[in-house]
Scaffold this motif. Structure first.
Motif, PDB file in Angstrom:
ATOM      1  N   SER A 127      96.188 132.749   6.909  1.00  0.00           N
ATOM      2  CA  SER A 127      95.951 133.289   5.572  1.00  0.00           C
ATOM      3  C   SER A 127      96.824 134.487   5.243  1.00  0.00           C
ATOM      4  N   ALA A 128      97.244 135.231   6.269  1.00  0.00           N
ATOM      5  CA  ALA A 128      98.101 136.389   6.005  1.00  0.00           C
ATOM      6  C   ALA A 128      99.445 135.980   5.406  1.00  0.00           C
ATOM      7  N   ASP A 129      99.854 134.735   5.642  1.00  0.00           N
ATOM      8  CA  ASP A 129     101.148 134.286   5.137  1.00  0.00           C
ATOM      9  C   ASP A 129     101.198 134.268   3.608  1.00  0.00           C
ATOM     10  N   SER A 130     100.041 134.112   2.975  1.00  0.00           N
ATOM     11  CA  SER A 130     100.020 134.041   1.510  1.00  0.00           C
ATOM     12  C   SER A 130      99.689 135.382   0.869  1.00  0.00           C
ATOM     13  N   PHE A 131      99.750 136.467   1.663  1.00  0.00           N
ATOM     14  CA  PHE A 131      99.376 137.781   1.150  1.00  0.00           C
ATOM     15  C   PHE A 131     100.140 138.161  -0.116  1.00  0.00           C
ATOM     16  N   PRO A 132     101.465 138.017  -0.183  1.00  0.00           N
ATOM     17  CA  PRO A 132     102.169 138.406  -1.423  1.00  0.00           C
ATOM     18  C   PRO A 132     101.658 137.641  -2.646  1.00  0.00           C
ATOM     19  N   GLN A 133     101.438 136.335  -2.485  1.00  0.00           N
ATOM     20  CA  GLN A 133     100.944 135.534  -3.601  1.00  0.00           C
ATOM     21  C   GLN A 133      99.511 135.934  -3.976  1.00  0.00           C
ATOM     22  N   ASP A 134      98.700 136.244  -2.956  1.00  0.00           N
ATOM     23  CA  ASP A 134      97.315 136.634  -3.222  1.00  0.00           C
ATOM     24  C   ASP A 134      97.245 137.971  -3.960  1.00  0.00           C
ATOM     25  N   VAL A 135      98.144 138.896  -3.613  1.00  0.00           N
ATOM     26  CA  VAL A 135      98.189 140.175  -4.328  1.00  0.00           C
ATOM     27  C   VAL A 135      98.489 139.942  -5.805  1.00  0.00           C
ATOM     28  N   GLN A 136      99.458 139.083  -6.091  1.00  0.00           N
ATOM     29  CA  GLN A 136      99.819 138.814  -7.479  1.00  0.00           C
ATOM     30  C   GLN A 136      98.705 138.082  -8.229  1.00  0.00           C
ATOM     31  N   GLU A 137      98.024 137.170  -7.520  1.00  0.00           N
ATOM     32  CA  GLU A 137      96.888 136.493  -8.157  1.00  0.00           C
ATOM     33  C   GLU A 137      95.794 137.504  -8.508  1.00  0.00           C
ATOM     34  N   LEU A 138      95.497 138.386  -7.560  1.00  0.00           N
ATOM     35  CA  LEU A 138      94.496 139.432  -7.790  1.00  0.00           C
ATOM     36  C   LEU A 138      94.895 140.331  -8.956  1.00  0.00           C
ATOM     37  N   GLN A 139      96.158 140.714  -8.986  1.00  0.00           N
ATOM     38  CA  GLN A 139      96.655 141.570 -10.064  1.00  0.00           C
ATOM     39  C   GLN A 139      96.481 140.885 -11.417  1.00  0.00           C
ATOM     40  N   GLY A 140      96.715 139.586 -11.449  1.00  0.00           N
ATOM     41  CA  GLY A 140      96.542 138.837 -12.684  1.00  0.00           C
ATOM     42  C   GLY A 140      95.112 138.868 -13.191  1.00  0.00           C
ATOM     43  N   TYR A 141      94.147 138.793 -12.279  1.00  0.00           N
ATOM     44  CA  TYR A 141      92.746 138.846 -12.692  1.00  0.00           C
ATOM     45  C   TYR A 141      92.377 140.206 -13.284  1.00  0.00           C
ATOM     46  N   LEU A 142      93.002 141.275 -12.775  1.00  0.00           N
ATOM     47  CA  LEU A 142      92.628 142.628 -13.198  1.00  0.00           C
ATOM     48  C   LEU A 142      93.405 143.105 -14.409  1.00  0.00           C
ATOM     49  N   THR A 143      94.656 142.699 -14.527  1.00  0.00           N
ATOM     50  CA  THR A 143      95.509 143.221 -15.597  1.00  0.00           C
ATOM     51  C   THR A 143      95.991 142.143 -16.560  1.00  0.00           C
ATOM     52  N   GLY A 144      95.940 140.884 -16.140  1.00  0.00           N
ATOM     53  CA  GLY A 144      96.413 139.794 -16.967  1.00  0.00           C
ATOM     54  C   GLY A 144      97.924 139.658 -16.923  1.00  0.00           C
ATOM     55  N   PRO A 145      98.439 138.480 -17.233  1.00  0.00           N
ATOM     56  CA  PRO A 145      97.646 137.267 -17.460  1.00  0.00           C
ATOM     57  C   PRO A 145      97.210 136.641 -16.134  1.00  0.00           C
ATOM     58  N   THR A 146      96.121 135.897 -16.177  1.00  0.00           N
ATOM     59  CA  THR A 146      95.672 135.211 -14.982  1.00  0.00           C
ATOM     60  C   THR A 146      96.703 134.174 -14.540  1.00  0.00           C
ATOM     61  N   LEU A 147      96.879 134.067 -13.235  1.00  0.00           N
ATOM     62  CA  LEU A 147      97.836 133.088 -12.695  1.00  0.00           C
ATOM     63  C   LEU A 147      97.183 131.738 -12.443  1.00  0.00           C
ATOM     64  N   ILE A 148      95.851 131.683 -12.507  1.00  0.00           N
ATOM     65  CA  ILE A 148      95.121 130.430 -12.311  1.00  0.00           C
ATOM     66  C   ILE A 148      94.543 130.023 -13.663  1.00  0.00           C
TER      67      ILE A 148
END
Length: 328
Positions: A127-148
């Protein structure tokens, strides 16, 4: 000191202390730090560690926030690979909604635990391998736009909780630089790559809508006491406690046994972890931290007050603040 100083509260459960008493100590520390002018307090996600009570990090932040008024509070950090980005966005979005303008979210990719605990957390070893993508997904939920598409965090959306990348290597430094986020280096326990990582971060930083210039927070240990000899006793007791934690396998070492381990090749690792430690009277501690800030090329310091009792930690918090002129 001219730099802001913050606190990393490890929510230490001291010898003979209960978890409830430790958490009460965390509230007392935050209340004191708020009156003294510390910038923020962060709590770290650790699991299956009998001496650390901050495993449910967001719950602890909520409790401390409800018992304070102005000081910033946050995670230093949440180990994102242990969680889904949406869950963390909802948790910290809720915190920010309840306590607007006071919540930080530091993110790390380490497990915060051992292999067996990783399995108990249902964490995928990859799971650590996707950390950069997970950070950006999280950022999208908090600041927009959502990535999902079609998935929003409620609460969370539009709360703009500030993100910080935590690290102890060049990986985190380069990621923080690429995303234009502030970077916090865990030099309080992993000192080796401090200068290389900070240099890489500053060199490669790309301005973003969240941050125009690079911002570095560097960690250091602090033991301030009225007498230098007592401060050195406290740091020795802290290292002895770590011997029991890392090598005890469920049993407590005597002081003599712990000292023997510390003097052995295996024990050198514990001493090396404490490389950046300011120990002594308040004036000595401030002088050390001023030099450390320059060495680390830091914009802010975050300090872990190392002592095995709440009373000694609170005294260290107070002495440093007054000697450094915080809140003046």
């Amino acid at each position: 000191m001219t730099l802001p100083i913050s606190i990393l509260d490890l929510a230490t459960i001291g010898k003979g202390q209960t978890a409830r008493e430790s958490l009460a100590g965390s509230v007392a520390m935050a209340q004191l730090a708020e009156t003294l002018g510390y910038k923020r307090i962060w709590y770290a996600e650790h699991h299956n560690m009998s001496s650390i009570a901050s495993s449910a990090t967001s719950v602890l932040i909520a409790h401390v926030a409800a018992n304070t008024s102005t000081i910033r509070l946050g995670a230093g950090g949440i180990m994102l690979p242990n969680h889904s980005p949406l869950t963390i966005a909802e948790q910290f979005g809720t915190l920010e909604t309840l306590h607007p303008g006071r919540i930080d979210l530091g993110l790390g990719r380490a497990p915060g635990s051992d292999q067996n605990t990783m399995r108990a957390l249902r964490r995928d070893p990859m799971s650590a391998d996707s950390f950069p993508q997970d950070v950006q997904e999280l950022q999208g939920y908090l600041t927009g736009p959502t990535l999902i598409k079609g998935v929003e965090a409620t609460p969370g959306k539009g709360t703009n909780v500030p993100l910080y990348i935590l690290g102890s290597s060049l990986f985190g430094a380069k990621l923080a630089a690429a995303l234009g986020l502030p970077y916090a280096f865990a030099s309080h326990f992993a000192p080796n790559a401090l200068q290389d990582a900070v240099a890489a971060y500053r060199r490669e930083f790309k301005p973003s809508e969240h941050l125009a210039e690079p911002y570095v927070i560097a960690g250091a240990n602090v033991v301030a006491a009225d007498e230098a000899s007592y401060a050195h006793q406290l740091i020795q007791a802290t290292m002895r406690a770590r011997v029991s934690l890392f090598f005890g396998a469920g049993r407590e070492f005597t002081d003599d046994e712990a000292d023997m381990v510390l003097d052995s090749p295996q024990g050198q690792h514990i001493k090396q972890m404490m490389t950046y430690s300011a120990v002594g009277t308040p004036e000595t501690v401030v002088e050390y931290l001023e030099g450390f800030a320059k060495h680390a090329n830091a914009d802010e310091l975050i300090v872990a007050h190392q002592a095995n009792t709440t009373e000694d930690r609170l005294r260290s918090v107070e002495l440093l603040a007054k000697a450094a002129g915080l809140g003046a």
